[in-house]
Design a protein around this motif. Sequence first.
Motif, PDB file in Angstrom:
ATOM      1  N   LEU A 147       0.819  -1.204   0.000  1.00 63.63           N
ATOM      2  CA  LEU A 147       0.000   0.000   0.000  1.00 63.63           C
ATOM      3  C   LEU A 147       0.856   1.259   0.000  1.00 63.63           C
ATOM      4  CD1 LEU A 147      -2.595  -1.017   2.757  1.00 63.63           C
ATOM      5  CD2 LEU A 147      -2.746  -1.398   0.287  1.00 63.63           C
ATOM      6  N   LYS A 148       0.354   2.280  -0.662  1.00 66.61           N
ATOM      7  CA  LYS A 148       0.924   3.619  -0.573  1.00 66.61           C
ATOM      8  C   LYS A 148      -0.025   4.470   0.248  1.00 66.61           C
ATOM      9  CE  LYS A 148       2.364   7.646  -3.325  1.00 66.61           C
ATOM     10  NZ  LYS A 148       2.470   8.212  -4.699  1.00 66.61           N
ATOM     11  N   LEU A 149       0.424   4.909   1.418  1.00 65.65           N
ATOM     12  CA  LEU A 149      -0.376   5.815   2.250  1.00 65.65           C
ATOM     13  C   LEU A 149      -0.141   7.246   1.793  1.00 65.65           C
ATOM     14  CD1 LEU A 149       0.121   4.458   5.886  1.00 65.65           C
ATOM     15  CD2 LEU A 149      -1.447   3.665   4.099  1.00 65.65           C
ATOM     16  N   ILE A 150      -1.210   8.027   1.733  1.00 67.07           N
ATOM     17  CA  ILE A 150      -1.122   9.413   1.278  1.00 67.07           C
ATOM     18  C   ILE A 150      -1.845  10.308   2.272  1.00 67.07           C
ATOM     19  CG2 ILE A 150      -1.604  11.019  -0.604  1.00 67.07           C
ATOM     20  CD1 ILE A 150      -1.878   8.466  -2.404  1.00 67.07           C
ATOM     21  N   ALA A 198       1.552  -6.189   8.599  1.00 63.64           N
ATOM     22  CA  ALA A 198       1.716  -4.922   7.876  1.00 63.64           C
ATOM     23  C   ALA A 198       2.917  -4.200   8.460  1.00 63.64           C
ATOM     24  CB  ALA A 198       0.474  -4.056   7.998  1.00 63.64           C
ATOM     25  N   ASN A 199       3.911  -3.963   7.617  1.00 61.93           N
ATOM     26  CA  ASN A 199       5.129  -3.300   8.070  1.00 61.93           C
ATOM     27  C   ASN A 199       5.386  -2.035   7.270  1.00 61.93           C
ATOM     28  OD1 ASN A 199       6.363  -4.937  10.203  1.00 61.93           O
ATOM     29  ND2 ASN A 199       6.431  -6.534   8.644  1.00 61.93           N
ATOM     30  N   GLU A 243      -9.989  -3.611   5.986  1.00 60.29           N
ATOM     31  CA  GLU A 243     -10.867  -2.932   6.951  1.00 60.29           C
ATOM     32  C   GLU A 243     -10.061  -2.414   8.138  1.00 60.29           C
ATOM     33  OE1 GLU A 243     -13.788  -5.814   7.967  1.00 60.29           O
ATOM     34  OE2 GLU A 243     -14.991  -5.518   6.137  1.00 60.29           O
ATOM     35  N   THR A 244      -9.112  -3.219   8.609  1.00 63.07           N
ATOM     36  CA  THR A 244      -8.297  -2.809   9.752  1.00 63.07           C
ATOM     37  C   THR A 244      -7.385  -1.641   9.377  1.00 63.07           C
ATOM     38  OG1 THR A 244      -8.326  -5.068  10.622  1.00 63.07           O
ATOM     39  CG2 THR A 244      -6.628  -3.591  11.469  1.00 63.07           C
ATOM     40  N   ILE A 245      -6.777  -1.700   8.195  1.00 67.13           N
ATOM     41  CA  ILE A 245      -5.924  -0.605   7.742  1.00 67.13           C
ATOM     42  C   ILE A 245      -6.725   0.693   7.667  1.00 67.13           C
ATOM     43  CG2 ILE A 245      -4.701   0.322   5.727  1.00 67.13           C
ATOM     44  CD1 ILE A 245      -3.016  -1.659   7.250  1.00 67.13           C
ATOM     45  N   VAL A 266      -6.049  10.212   6.133  1.00 71.67           N
ATOM     46  CA  VAL A 266      -5.049   9.499   5.339  1.00 71.67           C
ATOM     47  C   VAL A 266      -5.780   8.483   4.469  1.00 71.67           C
ATOM     48  CG1 VAL A 266      -2.991   8.026   5.390  1.00 71.67           C
ATOM     49  CG2 VAL A 266      -3.323   9.786   7.145  1.00 71.67           C
ATOM     50  N   ARG A 267      -5.344   8.344   3.228  1.00 69.73           N
ATOM     51  CA  ARG A 267      -5.933   7.373   2.317  1.00 69.73           C
ATOM     52  C   ARG A 267      -4.840   6.435   1.817  1.00 69.73           C
ATOM     53  NH1 ARG A 267      -4.898   9.906  -2.912  1.00 69.73           N
ATOM     54  NH2 ARG A 267      -4.174  12.059  -2.515  1.00 69.73           N
ATOM     55  N   TYR A 268      -5.262   5.369   1.165  1.00 68.71           N
ATOM     56  CA  TYR A 268      -4.268   4.449   0.614  1.00 68.71           C
ATOM     57  C   TYR A 268      -4.599   4.102  -0.827  1.00 68.71           C
ATOM     58  CZ  TYR A 268      -7.522   0.502   1.309  1.00 68.71           C
ATOM     59  OH  TYR A 268      -8.599  -0.350   1.249  1.00 68.71           O
ATOM     60  N   GLU A 269      -3.533   3.760  -1.554  1.00 66.37           N
ATOM     61  CA  GLU A 269      -3.654   3.213  -2.897  1.00 66.37           C
ATOM     62  C   GLU A 269      -2.881   1.905  -2.937  1.00 66.37           C
ATOM     63  OE1 GLU A 269      -1.937   6.099  -5.482  1.00 66.37           O
ATOM     64  OE2 GLU A 269      -3.608   7.535  -5.294  1.00 66.37           O
ATOM     65  N   HIS A 270      -3.319   0.983  -3.791  1.00 66.86           N
ATOM     66  CA  HIS A 270      -2.603  -0.283  -3.947  1.00 66.86           C
ATOM     67  C   HIS A 270      -1.417  -0.094  -4.890  1.00 66.86           C
ATOM     68  CE1 HIS A 270      -5.120  -3.183  -1.814  1.00 66.86           C
ATOM     69  NE2 HIS A 270      -6.167  -2.498  -2.231  1.00 66.86           N
ATOM     70  N   ALA A 271      -0.238  -0.443  -4.415  1.00 69.74           N
ATOM     71  CA  ALA A 271       0.928  -0.521  -5.297  1.00 69.74           C
ATOM     72  C   ALA A 271       1.018  -1.912  -5.914  1.00 69.74           C
ATOM     73  CB  ALA A 271       2.200  -0.201  -4.522  1.00 69.74           C
TER      74      ALA A 271
END
Length: 446
Positions: A214-217, A299-300, A335-337, A345-350
Amino acid sequence: MTVPSQPAVEQQYAPDAEVVDICRDLIRIDTSNYGPEPGPGERDAAERVAGLLDEVGIASELYESAPRRTSLVANWEPDGVDRDAPPLLIHAHLDVVPANAADWQVDPFAGEVTDGCVWGRGAVDMKDFDAMVLSVVRARARAGVAPRRPIRLVFTADEEAGGSLGSQWLVDQHPELIKDCTEAIGEVGGFSLTIKDDLRLYLIQTAEKGMNWLKLIADGTAGHGSMRNDDNAVTELAGAVSRIGSYKWPDRITPAQQAFLDAISEALEIELDPDTVEETLAKLGSISRMIGATMSNTANPTMIAGGYKHNVIPGQATAAIDGRTVPGGREEFLETITELIGPKVRYEHAVDLPSVETEFAGALTEAMQASLLTEDPGARAVPYLLSAGTDAKAWDRLGVRCYGFAPLRLPADLDFVGMFHGIDERVPTDSLEFGARVLDKFLAIA
């Protein structure tokens, strides 16, 4: 377990004769994978493999998803194979993760043999298996000794970055190359775990976790670093990263994991307490790190970036998360993320690749056990869940049942797990030779 018998082999040949030299040869070709940009040697390695096969009369084809991102496919169907049987897919990747030479005791791309080991990047992941396959196939081809059934050889690019330019591309663009295969063997399985002098468990990968990179933004209001700012992207991102990094994921025991735990319980002759499983696994040595990582989703945080000047609050900050999900655990993971990162904060799938799982049953797994016993009377094959990912994720899309079976009998004190992507990566020469002999027996009965 019903153990199939091995047909008599009329001609003598040495399946392990070339394995060390081929492993060294491939290590010397720097195939470091830096992501989407072409690496220095994937094309060179594919051409080298093509040459080794051509020398023994096996034709191959090279496929490029992008310039120099090269994979190889070969059909080996010599006289004597059972052509009514579907081909067995044997897959291996040619790329490696980069290595910083300053961290190593030896040049990581020199292929040195020291202290009874072949050293270098890829010695374990996975030019050892590349070499085993090539040594066995070349020996059999020269001697005119056919495997039991047709073999589909696939050496891929880009596995270390998720396979989008390798196995995934082959499945998308050339599914006809693989679709007649029903079973496959590849990396990260078949290595030994010594329990006692007369018992070694050989871990056969029957499942692997999904990859959710994941890319957190975090978006905020840019401003001067000397002023108060209640909408600071770095602050929001740092909080999200901290919460993810410290979160304790609940245990989720999958069938493959349970089968491994049952085997450990039997081998150690103890009852495993579900509340103290990881404490017991710690007694197994370094392998416990890999097995412990398969007890749950993980998740690291691995990278973080934001800003360009000391006194400027940036309008955006980003971070990378390496997420791995147990079979059936993806929805819970996301869901946990979402809960952990919060509303700002949002995420995108890398990378978003599914978990893979199959049964430890059938003639193929019986052939694994039988071939291991020919070289190690104390061998016991057991299934396990891999914490990482392989090209099996691509072949699974075509319905291929995938197993990790790259056999190695290892010294009890070798930190084998630490070799994956680590410094001073090395594999014992006698382990390579053992693996070639086992693989040779396996091809006769699989």
